[in-house]
Design a protein around this motif. Structure first.
Motif, PDB file in Angstrom:
ATOM      1  N   GLY A 252       0.828  -1.205   0.000  1.00  0.00           N
ATOM      2  CA  GLY A 252       0.000   0.000   0.000  1.00  0.00           C
ATOM      3  C   GLY A 252       0.856   1.245   0.000  1.00  0.00           C
ATOM      4  N   ALA A 253       1.906   1.245   0.818  1.00  0.00           N
ATOM      5  CA  ALA A 253       2.814   2.396   0.871  1.00  0.00           C
ATOM      6  C   ALA A 253       3.511   2.589  -0.468  1.00  0.00           C
ATOM      7  CB  ALA A 253       3.829   2.213   1.987  1.00  0.00           C
ATOM      8  N   ALA A 254       3.955   1.489  -1.087  1.00  0.00           N
ATOM      9  CA  ALA A 254       4.663   1.586  -2.365  1.00  0.00           C
ATOM     10  C   ALA A 254       3.752   2.156  -3.454  1.00  0.00           C
ATOM     11  CB  ALA A 254       5.185   0.214  -2.772  1.00  0.00           C
ATOM     12  N   LEU A 255       2.507   1.681  -3.509  1.00  0.00           N
ATOM     13  CA  LEU A 255       1.575   2.193  -4.512  1.00  0.00           C
ATOM     14  C   LEU A 255       1.280   3.671  -4.283  1.00  0.00           C
ATOM     15  CD1 LEU A 255      -0.930  -0.800  -4.718  1.00  0.00           C
ATOM     16  CD2 LEU A 255       0.745  -0.118  -6.446  1.00  0.00           C
ATOM     17  N   ALA A 256       1.093   4.048  -3.023  1.00  0.00           N
ATOM     18  CA  ALA A 256       0.824   5.453  -2.718  1.00  0.00           C
ATOM     19  C   ALA A 256       2.020   6.329  -3.068  1.00  0.00           C
ATOM     20  CB  ALA A 256       0.471   5.610  -1.243  1.00  0.00           C
ATOM     21  N   HIS A 257       3.238   5.890  -2.722  1.00  0.00           N
ATOM     22  CA  HIS A 257       4.431   6.667  -3.059  1.00  0.00           C
ATOM     23  C   HIS A 257       4.531   6.867  -4.578  1.00  0.00           C
ATOM     24  CE1 HIS A 257       6.432   7.542   0.655  1.00  0.00           C
ATOM     25  NE2 HIS A 257       6.453   6.273   1.059  1.00  0.00           N
ATOM     26  N   SER A 258       4.182   5.831  -5.336  1.00  0.00           N
ATOM     27  CA  SER A 258       4.221   5.945  -6.793  1.00  0.00           C
ATOM     28  C   SER A 258       3.228   6.993  -7.287  1.00  0.00           C
ATOM     29  CB  SER A 258       3.909   4.587  -7.425  1.00  0.00           C
ATOM     30  OG  SER A 258       3.794   4.700  -8.834  1.00  0.00           O
ATOM     31  N   GLN A 259       2.038   6.979  -6.738  1.00  0.00           N
ATOM     32  CA  GLN A 259       1.040   7.966  -7.148  1.00  0.00           C
ATOM     33  C   GLN A 259       1.443   9.377  -6.729  1.00  0.00           C
ATOM     34  OE1 GLN A 259      -2.763   6.652  -5.654  1.00  0.00           O
ATOM     35  NE2 GLN A 259      -2.881   4.913  -7.073  1.00  0.00           N
ATOM     36  N   LEU A 260       1.983   9.510  -5.546  1.00  0.00           N
ATOM     37  CA  LEU A 260       2.443  10.814  -5.068  1.00  0.00           C
ATOM     38  C   LEU A 260       3.573  11.343  -5.938  1.00  0.00           C
ATOM     39  CD1 LEU A 260       2.346   9.989  -1.250  1.00  0.00           C
ATOM     40  CD2 LEU A 260       0.810  11.568  -2.447  1.00  0.00           C
ATOM     41  N   ALA A 261       4.457  10.451  -6.362  1.00  0.00           N
ATOM     42  CA  ALA A 261       5.568  10.850  -7.237  1.00  0.00           C
ATOM     43  C   ALA A 261       5.071  11.315  -8.597  1.00  0.00           C
ATOM     44  CB  ALA A 261       6.544   9.686  -7.405  1.00  0.00           C
ATOM     45  N   ARG A 262       3.893  10.835  -9.000  1.00  0.00           N
ATOM     46  CA  ARG A 262       3.317  11.227 -10.285  1.00  0.00           C
ATOM     47  C   ARG A 262       2.381  12.429 -10.165  1.00  0.00           C
ATOM     48  NH1 ARG A 262       0.547   6.026 -12.272  1.00  0.00           N
ATOM     49  NH2 ARG A 262       0.848   5.267 -10.132  1.00  0.00           N
ATOM     50  N   GLY A 263       2.367  13.058  -9.014  1.00  0.00           N
ATOM     51  CA  GLY A 263       1.645  14.314  -8.870  1.00  0.00           C
ATOM     52  C   GLY A 263       0.426  14.300  -7.987  1.00  0.00           C
ATOM     53  N   ALA A 264      -0.013  13.136  -7.541  1.00  0.00           N
ATOM     54  CA  ALA A 264      -1.169  13.098  -6.648  1.00  0.00           C
ATOM     55  C   ALA A 264      -0.829  13.749  -5.323  1.00  0.00           C
ATOM     56  CB  ALA A 264      -1.615  11.656  -6.425  1.00  0.00           C
ATOM     57  N   ASP A 265      -1.748  14.532  -4.798  1.00  0.00           N
ATOM     58  CA  ASP A 265      -1.506  15.112  -3.473  1.00  0.00           C
ATOM     59  C   ASP A 265      -2.596  14.741  -2.467  1.00  0.00           C
ATOM     60  OD1 ASP A 265      -3.413  16.726  -4.671  1.00  0.00           O
ATOM     61  OD2 ASP A 265      -2.463  18.620  -4.140  1.00  0.00           O
ATOM     62  N   VAL A 266      -3.582  13.943  -2.896  1.00  0.00           N
ATOM     63  CA  VAL A 266      -4.578  13.349  -2.000  1.00  0.00           C
ATOM     64  C   VAL A 266      -4.811  11.917  -2.492  1.00  0.00           C
ATOM     65  CG1 VAL A 266      -6.864  13.514  -0.954  1.00  0.00           C
ATOM     66  CG2 VAL A 266      -5.737  15.601  -1.777  1.00  0.00           C
ATOM     67  N   VAL A 267      -4.646  10.929  -1.607  1.00  0.00           N
ATOM     68  CA  VAL A 267      -4.823   9.525  -1.996  1.00  0.00           C
ATOM     69  C   VAL A 267      -5.857   8.878  -1.079  1.00  0.00           C
ATOM     70  CG1 VAL A 267      -3.723   7.289  -2.351  1.00  0.00           C
ATOM     71  CG2 VAL A 267      -2.434   9.392  -2.781  1.00  0.00           C
ATOM     72  N   PHE A 268      -6.919   8.377  -1.686  1.00  0.00           N
ATOM     73  CA  PHE A 268      -7.987   7.664  -0.981  1.00  0.00           C
ATOM     74  C   PHE A 268      -7.700   6.171  -1.043  1.00  0.00           C
ATOM     75  CE2 PHE A 268     -12.743   6.325  -1.597  1.00  0.00           C
ATOM     76  CZ  PHE A 268     -12.855   5.935  -0.277  1.00  0.00           C
TER      77      PHE A 268
END
Length: 332
Positions: free
Chosen positions: A197-213
């Motif tokens: 879960g952390a790895a997937l979230a870090h990937s999304q954050l690195a691609r510009g996401a700033d809120v992850v549900f």
């Protein structure tokens, strides 16, 4: 006032009068992650604890060791004398269907299932897309990058219902906003992998996401941790997870599975158990967004106003959130 909507024809199995506490022997069999997952199972456990505190009746609890152990876990509860057994999660559907058919003199309930047909089984389903729509609005109006994230647990239609509702709410609040989406896996292990879960979230954050549900059970704890490490926002699920990381959890999409457990236990003990399907959404208080002391400063007044307006519009029928489960598509 207790909330309940019975959908379709109820197959009533009313016990004759109340049940003596000594004769009422309830059991709850938890899904992967157990009652300490701080999400779905833990929310059910809150309802069980409330029942035990109010009545003084002990509830036997157990976890299935693996997928093959689901039916045996329910049978073990029956062998211990359980008069009511509640199974937590759709993964128990086949198991509880078999065991309930084998034991017509006992009562059963299952959460997150609405397609079985047995006269001694109560099923609870939720309109998760409605609550997800609300947190999608909050996410879109809070985002500064114009990109959001979603991390699901097991790749099943139920979790796509969360994702689709979230995307619809976000698009309504800010047309053109982007939503990155990942599912953790295709087996029940997807519910209990905080590292992934952390790895997937870090990937999304690195691609510009700033809120992850997240809608990922225990896996979502890793999503919240990743958001905290990056100085971004996460959105919790099932339980109110705002307090897990104050300042990081923007809000939570609360799913009142605790009510499902509590009501079933109370009804069975009082001799008012009914079989059939109970469906809970915003109108019934079955789903909602969480606003409390942990996130009040994170929610701007205009965000709160927009979410509350959408909430009222959904309850009134002015907004109809598309349900992914009905046709396996998201209209975005």
């Amino acid at each position: 006032m207790r909330v309940r909507v019975l959908v379709g024809v109820l197959l009533a199995t009313l016990l004759a009068g109340g049940t003596d506490a000594a004769e009422f022997r309830p059991a709850v069999v938890f899904d992967v992650g157990g009652r300490s997952d701080r999400s779905f199972n833990a929310a059910v456990w809150q309802g069980v604890e409330r029942f035990m505190e109010e009545t003084g009746v002990a509830v036997h609890t157990a976890d299935a060791a693996n997928a093959a152990d689901r039916a045996p876990a329910i049978r073990r509860a029956i062998a211990r004398g359980a008069t009511l057994t509640i199974a937590v999660g759709f993964s128990y559907a086949r198991a509880i269907e078999a065991v309930a058919a084998e034991n017509p003199d006992r009562t059963f309930a299952i959460i997150d299932v609405n397609w079985l047909d047995l006269p001694n089984l109560r099923q609870y389903a939720f309109r998760e897309h409605e609550g997800s729509y609300l947190v999608g609005i909050a996410a879109a109006l809070t985002s500064k990058t114009g990109t959001l994230g979603f991390v699901g647990g097991m790749d099943v239609p139920l979790i796509h219902r969360f994702a689709c509702g979230y995307r619809q709410g976000a698009a309504a609040a800010k047309p053109g906003i982007g939503v990155l989406q990942d599912m953790t896996g295709r087996t029940p292990a997807a519910w209990n992998s905080p590292e992934k879960g952390a790895a997937l979230a870090h990937s999304q954050l690195a691609r510009g996401a700033d809120v992850v549900f997240h809608a990922a059970g225990g896996t979502g704890i890793g999503v919240i941790r990743a958001a905290a490490e990056a100085g971004k926002y996460a959105i919790g699920v099932d339980l109110n997870q705002n307090g897990l990381a104050p300042g990081t959890v923007l809000t939570s999409m609360v799913k009142r599975v605790d009510v499902a457990a509590y009501e079933t236990l109370k009804d069975a003990m009082a001799g008012k158990f009914t079989a059939g399907v109970v469906t809970l959404g915003l109108a019934e208080g079955g789903v909602d967004w969480a606003l409390d002391e942990h996130n009040a400063k994170l929610i701007a007044p205009r965000v709160r106003a927009a979410v509350e307006k959408a909430r009222a519009d959904i309850v009134a029928g002015r907004i109809v959130v598309h349900d992914y489960v009905k046709d396996r598509r998201c209209p975005l």
